[in-house]
Design an enzyme around this catalytic site. Structure first.
Site, short mmCIF file in Angstrom:
data_model
loop_
_atom_site.label_atom_id
_atom_site.label_comp_id
_atom_site.label_asym_id
_atom_site.label_seq_id
_atom_site.Cartn_x
_atom_site.Cartn_y
_atom_site.Cartn_z
CG LEU A 117 -1.95 -1.19 1.14
CD1 LEU A 117 -2.71 -1.34 2.46
CD2 LEU A 117 -2.92 -1.02 -0.01
CG HIS A 262 -10.22 -6.07 3.47
ND1 HIS A 262 -9.76 -4.89 2.94
CD2 HIS A 262 -9.16 -6.93 3.46
CE1 HIS A 262 -8.48 -5.03 2.63
NE2 HIS A 262 -8.09 -6.25 2.94
CG HIS A 461 28.74 9.13 2.48
ND1 HIS A 461 28.55 9.74 1.28
CD2 HIS A 461 29.22 10.08 3.31
CE1 HIS A 461 28.90 11.02 1.37
NE2 HIS A 461 29.32 11.25 2.59
CG HIS A 473 25.15 8.47 9.46
ND1 HIS A 473 24.30 8.38 10.55
CD2 HIS A 473 24.80 9.61 8.80
CE1 HIS A 473 23.48 9.41 10.53
NE2 HIS A 473 23.75 10.17 9.49
NE ARG A 520 32.97 11.83 4.42
CZ ARG A 520 33.47 12.14 5.60
NH1 ARG A 520 33.77 11.21 6.47
NH2 ARG A 520 33.66 13.40 5.93
C1 TPP Z 1 2.46 -2.08 2.94
C2 TPP Z 1 1.31 -2.99 3.15
N1 TPP Z 1 0.98 -3.35 4.40
C3 TPP Z 1 -0.03 -4.20 4.61
C4 TPP Z 1 -0.74 -4.73 3.58
C5 TPP Z 1 -1.85 -5.75 3.83
N2 TPP Z 1 -3.14 -5.12 3.53
C6 TPP Z 1 -3.78 -5.32 2.38
S1 TPP Z 1 -5.20 -4.47 2.27
C7 TPP Z 1 -5.00 -3.83 3.82
C8 TPP Z 1 -6.03 -2.91 4.41
C9 TPP Z 1 -6.32 -1.83 3.47
O1 TPP Z 1 -7.46 -1.13 3.84
P1 TPP Z 1 -8.16 -0.18 2.78
O2 TPP Z 1 -7.14 0.54 2.01
O3 TPP Z 1 -9.15 0.63 3.50
O4 TPP Z 1 -8.85 -1.18 1.79
P2 TPP Z 1 -10.35 -1.72 1.85
O5 TPP Z 1 -10.53 -2.30 3.22
O6 TPP Z 1 -11.21 -0.56 1.61
O7 TPP Z 1 -10.42 -2.75 0.79
C10 TPP Z 1 -3.82 -4.29 4.38
C11 TPP Z 1 -3.35 -3.93 5.73
C12 TPP Z 1 -0.37 -4.33 2.29
N3 TPP Z 1 -0.98 -4.80 1.21
N4 TPP Z 1 0.63 -3.44 2.11
#
Ligand code: TPP
Length: 663
Positions: A117, A262, A461, A473, A520
């Site tokens: 996400l 979901h 670096h 670092h 560096r």
């Molecule tokens: C970086 C990341 N962390 C966790 C997930 C697992 N994940 C997939 S969907 C979701 C929840 C997303 O909620 P939302 O964007 O509101 O989607 P909706 O419930 O509306 O489908 C998570 C935590 C992911 N895909 N990417």
């Protein structure tokens, strides 16, 4: 909503429901809740051409909430992108073109790989930057060649991720007016309602970033969505966030509005109830009314006509501005001009010792003469990483012709934006920071490698030789981490000529990203380095006797120490070969005969020497070899002291070599 539109929206919903049900896996809730909003965008605004998915002036549509992949697959099927109904029935199955999350280059019409996400959001910012830069370069009065929007569909998850905040902040600063985010504000994530963890005012946050924020209280009201998108498009000085209140799993009597909708199939019984509820036939599954196909076929014709108009515009542009058209094709071809490799300026550095970061900076100025579509910058470290293109200006809100992007201290967004720039096409993106901060952008690098994007990461670096800044670092494990990513080329040059060879390889590579690892501290120019480095690993100093009894393999700053050790060992009567390993990936991609010539299997004593975690070194040394590296965090001290204390010295190397030779 007109009947036909309502029918199309429900078609999308139930294609998603049926596909998830059949796969017994997937996310039905988002497509069900967001279908009306997405369809409104596609049917009323989106400029694209299913007959020519890579039309350069198409609007970009990024589904940043990639788990809702069936939303885009349904749209691509209905719009005639060649994604058959059979493919939808094969959702999430081995070899299908409908994988769990959308994958770039795998499914026509998918602009980027999403799922982690927030990444898609940052990609979209990169795409919008590319549009603005290219419009400034190529548009002329009467010839608006580049004029498209970037739409990104995000959910609560994207809005929670830090990368979105970083990227949105930069987008607001840059005034990316043609970037529009549709926020599927359904207040549900996996663990429940957003009230459990996410109660800030997202709208106010985006306003503070400099975005226009528009709210739509009913996502199933296409008029309201249409009005909001139109408003977003009109504002060309600010990006727009359209917060659309939707209901996850819309239509499902028992799951709508709940996290149950979901990420799991609705279940056979609930599917029937939902179909009844929305007046949808229960049979057949994957039902698409003929009139929906016919309606969208009409739209497709109009879209094609629009694309053909643009083709004519391009022809006329070429007649009026032949030089510009030539440049347009050059910028989009990704090809390297044939005179680049012969440009003496990239090979000639004089004798004075210099840091590879500085030499790289000089080389980049020459590259920019040959490749003026380079664009990039650093995450607030230009003074150290030396990646500023001196002949160009800053890319800013009111200066879109600039090629230097100030990413600010936002490494993660920088990674995602670089990918977006590459995905858009027409430009050659690069970004820089300290090697140790690669960790802050790893997720974006991983996706760039997965997508095969030609992005360049300049990491300077590169070892404990950073010195006084201390262990925070001083990179230790970052090289091993980078090398663990498939399809990423990692290049760690030892001097100026190797830095030039590394850059030549990088600009010629079109099927994946490269990480250039730079020092560096000053390094001497070494005898024996040069174009041969383009093979990744090569003999930089041969053994004096007929056959070597030991081969030392080193990269970067350790190569000069290896050459010193060779002298000492030879004085003791040993026959030692020195191999420079600019890039393991590149070397291992050479034919076996070449690899055998450089590192013969018969020579068992192979000693790899690198100021980093030894992990993975056995791929180079073979089963009988050894690795000298660093297996602890560094320490604050002058660089030379830190190196010595961590065992990176000629003496340690010689001792280990003798130990191996005496066995
Ligand atoms: C970086 C990341 N962390 C966790 C997930 C697992 N994940 C997939 S969907 C979701 C929840 C997303 O909620 P939302 O964007 O509101 O989607 P909706 O419930 O509306 O489908 C998570 C935590 C992911 N895909 N990417």
């Amino acid at each position: 909503m007109k009947n036909i539109d309502q029918l199309a929206v429900n078609t999308i919903r139930f294609l998603a429901v049926d596909a998830v049900e059949k796969a017994n896996s997937g996310h039905p809730g988002l497509p069900m809740g967001g279908a009306a909003m997405a369809y409104t965008l596609w049917s009323r605004f989106l400029k694209h051409c299913p007959d020519c998915p890579d039309w350069k002036d198409r609007d970009r549509f990024v589904l940043s909430a990639g788990h809702g992949s069936m939303l885009i697959y349904a749209l691509l099927h209905l719009y005639g992108y060649g994604l058959s109904l059979e493919e939808l029935k094969d959702f999430r199955q081995w070899g299908s073109r409908t994988p769990g999350h959308p994958e770039y280059k795998h499914t026509p019409g998918v602009e980027t790989t999403t799922g982690p996400l927030g990444q898609g959001f940052a990609n979209a910012v990169g795409m919008a930057i590319a549009e603005k830069r290219l419009a400034a370069e190529f548009n002329r009065p009467g010839f608006v060649l580049v004029d498209h929007y970037t739409y990104v569909y995000s959910g609560d998850g994207c809005m929670m991720e830090g990368i979105t905040s970083e990227a949105a902040s930069l987008a607001g600063h840059l005034g990316l007016g043609k970037l529009i985010c549709l926020y599927d504000d359904n207040q549900i994530t996996i663990d429940g309602g957003t009230e459990i963890a996410f109660t800030e005012d997202v709208g106010k946050r985006f306003e503070a970033y400099g975005w226009q924020v528009i709210k739509v209280s009913e996502g199933n009201d296409p008029k309201a969505v249409e009005k909001a998108i139109a408003e977003g498009r009109q504002n060309l000085v600010q990006p727009s966030l359209i917060m659309v209140r939707t209901s996850i799993g819309y239509g499902s009597p028992n799951k709508q509005g709940s996290s149950d909708a979901h990420g799991a199939p609705l279940g056979a019984e609930e599917v029937l109830l939902t179909k009844h509820n929305l007046g949808w036939p229960t049979e057949p599954e994957f039902y698409v009314p003929e009139e929906v196909y016919a309606h969208l076929a009409d739209q497709r014709k109009q879209l094609k006509a629009r694309k053909e108009e643009w083709d004519e515009l391009l022809d006329a542009y070429g007649r009026e501005h032949p030089e510009l058209l030539k440049r347009w094709h050059e910028w989009h071809s990704g090809e390297v001009p044939s005179d680049l490799e012969g440009d003496v300026r990239i090979w000639d550095f004089g004798e004075k010792a210099a840091a590879t970061r500085s030499l790289s900076g000089e080389i980049m100025q020459v590259l920019f003469d040959h490749l003026p579509n380079m664009i990039g910058g650093s995450a607030d470290l230009n003074a150290s990483t030396k990646t500023r293109l001196k002949r160009s200006s800053d890319f800013q809100k009111d200066n879109p012709e600039g090629s230097n992007i100030h990413f600010g201290v936002r490494e993660h967004a920088m990674g995602g934006i670089l990918s977006g720039l590459a995905l858009h096409g027409g430009l050659r993106p690069f970004g820089s920071t300290f090697l140790v901060f690669f960790d802050y952008m790893k997720p974006a690098v991983r996706l760039a490698a997965m997508m095969g994007l030609p992005v360049t990461y300049v990491y300077t670096h590169d070892s404990v030789a950073v010195g006084e800044d201390g262990p925070t670092h001083q990179p230790i494990e970052q090289l091993a981490n980078l090398r663990s990513i498939p399809n990423l080329h990692v290049l760690r040059p030892a001097d100026g000529r190797e830095t030039a060879a590394a850059w030549l390889h990088i600009v010629g590579r079109r099927c994946g990203p490269s990480a250039l690892i730079l020092s560096r501290q000053n390094l001497p120019h070494l005898p024996g380095t040069g174009r041969e480095a383009l093979r990744g690993g090569y003999i930089v100093s041969s053994e004096k006797e007929a056959n070597p009894t030991l081969i030392i393999i080193a990269s970067g700053s350790e190569l000069s120490l290896a050459l010193e050790a060779q002298d000492k060992l030879e004085q003791m009567g040993h026959s030692v070969r020195i191999v420079s390993m600019l890039s393991r990936e590149l070397f291992l991609a050479q034919d076996k005969a070449y690899q055998e010539a450089v590192l013969p299997a018969a020579v068992k004593n192979k000693l790899l020497f690198e100021a980093a975690l030894p992990m993975g070194g056995e791929a180079i040394t073979g089963p009988y070899g050894a690795v000298i590296g660093i297996e602890r965090f560094g320490a604050s001290a002058p660089g030379k002291v830190a190196l010595k204390k961590m065992g990176i010295s000629t003496d340690v190397l010689v001792d280990k070599a003798l130990e191996m030779l005496e066995k």
